[in-house]
Design an enzyme around this catalytic site. Structure first.
Site, PDB file in Angstrom:
ATOM      1  N   LYS A  63       3.328   3.782  -3.365  1.00 58.45           N
ATOM      2  CA  LYS A  63       3.675   5.202  -3.213  1.00 58.45           C
ATOM      3  C   LYS A  63       2.447   6.108  -3.259  1.00 58.45           C
ATOM      4  O   LYS A  63       2.516   7.255  -3.689  1.00 58.45           O
ATOM      5  CB  LYS A  63       4.692   5.627  -4.281  1.00 58.45           C
ATOM      6  N   GLY A  64       1.328   5.597  -2.815  1.00 56.36           N
ATOM      7  CA  GLY A  64       0.100   6.384  -2.765  1.00 56.36           C
ATOM      8  C   GLY A  64      -0.718   6.362  -4.036  1.00 56.36           C
ATOM      9  O   GLY A  64      -1.819   6.905  -4.087  1.00 56.36           O
ATOM     10  N   LEU A  65      -0.198   5.710  -5.079  1.00 57.34           N
ATOM     11  CA  LEU A  65      -0.896   5.676  -6.360  1.00 57.34           C
ATOM     12  C   LEU A  65      -2.192   4.871  -6.290  1.00 57.34           C
ATOM     13  O   LEU A  65      -3.072   5.032  -7.143  1.00 57.34           O
ATOM     14  CB  LEU A  65       0.018   5.094  -7.441  1.00 57.34           C
ATOM     15  N   LEU A  66      -2.307   4.012  -5.272  1.00 52.34           N
ATOM     16  CA  LEU A  66      -3.529   3.241  -5.089  1.00 52.34           C
ATOM     17  C   LEU A  66      -4.391   3.820  -3.970  1.00 52.34           C
ATOM     18  O   LEU A  66      -5.317   3.176  -3.480  1.00 52.34           O
ATOM     19  CB  LEU A  66      -3.189   1.780  -4.784  1.00 52.34           C
ATOM     20  N   GLY A  76       5.105  -1.312   0.377  1.00 54.75           N
ATOM     21  CA  GLY A  76       4.687  -0.770  -0.914  1.00 54.75           C
ATOM     22  C   GLY A  76       3.254  -1.110  -1.239  1.00 54.75           C
ATOM     23  O   GLY A  76       2.863  -1.144  -2.408  1.00 54.75           O
ATOM     24  N   TYR A 117      17.260   3.560   9.102  1.00 54.80           N
ATOM     25  CA  TYR A 117      16.464   4.766   8.932  1.00 54.80           C
ATOM     26  C   TYR A 117      16.971   5.905   9.823  1.00 54.80           C
ATOM     27  O   TYR A 117      17.036   5.773  11.046  1.00 54.80           O
ATOM     28  CB  TYR A 117      14.989   4.505   9.260  1.00 54.80           C
TER      29      TYR A 117
END
Length: 301
Positions: A203-206, A199, A52
């Site tokens: 990606k924030g969808l949940l 995950g 990273y």
């Protein structure tokens, strides 16, 4: 905050942990405040990697934990080697590279030891015995306390279960990626090896982000899963993030759910003092599972 043992080691890690890849290396003071607040809220497990930001992420974490080393469990990863120009990286799991890379990680993290050292990937073509011997050597030296792999490949995971003393496997797992449920969770749990999920929020969808296609799921399918998370979260009077974490923590094999908090608002919107995550009730678990399909691994089986 609840804490779980990492594999067979004596290390206890928070059930919700912080993935440091999302930290902004150009805003070190904000990053340090985020880490310090996480510690205050009970998070003790912080995951980074030498890959990273070409090591600068490790350095950022090392600076932030200065004076707080005894309060945290640090995990980092090895295996991806940057070229001299820093324009790309290649896979290098050889002993010589791991031994040199760990020294650089120790310097950047400003510590004498790494709590969890992870192979950042892996295939069956790797020199697996050499990798294992190198990690065991580092344990004997006291430079690492435990080791594991970061992999979603069942065939690779099986080899390390058979041939090594790994304490953990980091893998992608969420309500929108239920592939580990097919074989990996029970397999690892039966061998006393902890799963660390990444995950977790897809990606924030949940966690409130507008629905869009994810993996093999259509927008409508993602929305169905998100709506189920919202319904259960509302019933339990807690943030959607907490419910998404509860789902993966439902498996006894999962020791911690890694969340890539980017801001204080995101952190405080998910974790509050004294807010231990409880097991989902059977009816709520059923609501979540019926909202989405469980795909299987189609390769690397």
């Amino acid at each position: 905050m609840n804490y779980n043992r990492l594999g067979k080691s004596g290390i206890l890690i928070s059930e919700v942990s912080m993935g440091c890849m999302s930290l902004n290396i150009d805003e070190p003071e904000k990053a340090a405040k985020l880490i310090h607040t996480a510690i205050d809220l009970g998070i003790n497990f912080f995951d980074t990697a030498d890959l990273y930001d070409q090591g600068r992420n490790e350095a950022l974490v090392g600076t932030a934990i200065n004076g707080k080393r005894e309060d945290v469990v640090i995990a980092t990863k090895v295996g991806n080697q940057w070229n001299e120009k820093g324009t790309s990286w290649s896979w290098n799991p050889r002993k010589a590279y791991i031994l040199s890379a760990v020294e650089e990680s120790l310097k950047r993290l400003n510590t004498d030891y790494i709590d969890l050292y992870q192979l950042h990937g892996g295939t069956l073509e790797d020199p697996i015995e050499e990798i294992i011997e190198t990690f065991e050597f580092l344990k004997e030296q006291g430079k690492i306390r435990s080791y594991g792999i970061s992999s979603i490949r069942p065939n690779v995971i099986r080899e390390y279960i058979k041939r090594s003393n790994i304490d953990s496997v980091m893998m992608q797992y969420s309500l929108l990626d239920r592939r580990p449920e097919e074989v990996c969770l029970d397999l690892l749990g039966n061998h006393g090896i902890s799963v660390i999920t990444r995950g977790t929020l897809a990606k924030g969808l949940l966690a409130g982000k507008p629905a869009q296609p994810y993996l093999d799921h259509s927008t409508d399918q993602v929305k169905a899963a998100s709506d189920a998370i919202k319904a259960v979260a509302h019933k339990m009077n807690q943030p959607e993030c907490a419910t998404a974490c509860q789902y993966v923590l439902q498996s006894p094999a999962v020791a911690s759910a890694v969340i890539g908090f980017r801001t204080l608002e995101q952190l405080l919107g998910c974790i509050t003092r004294g807010n231990n995550l409880t097991k989902l009730e059977t009816v709520d678990l059923k609501i979540l599972q019926e909202s989405t399909s469980a795909y299987i691994y189609e390769s690397h089986r």
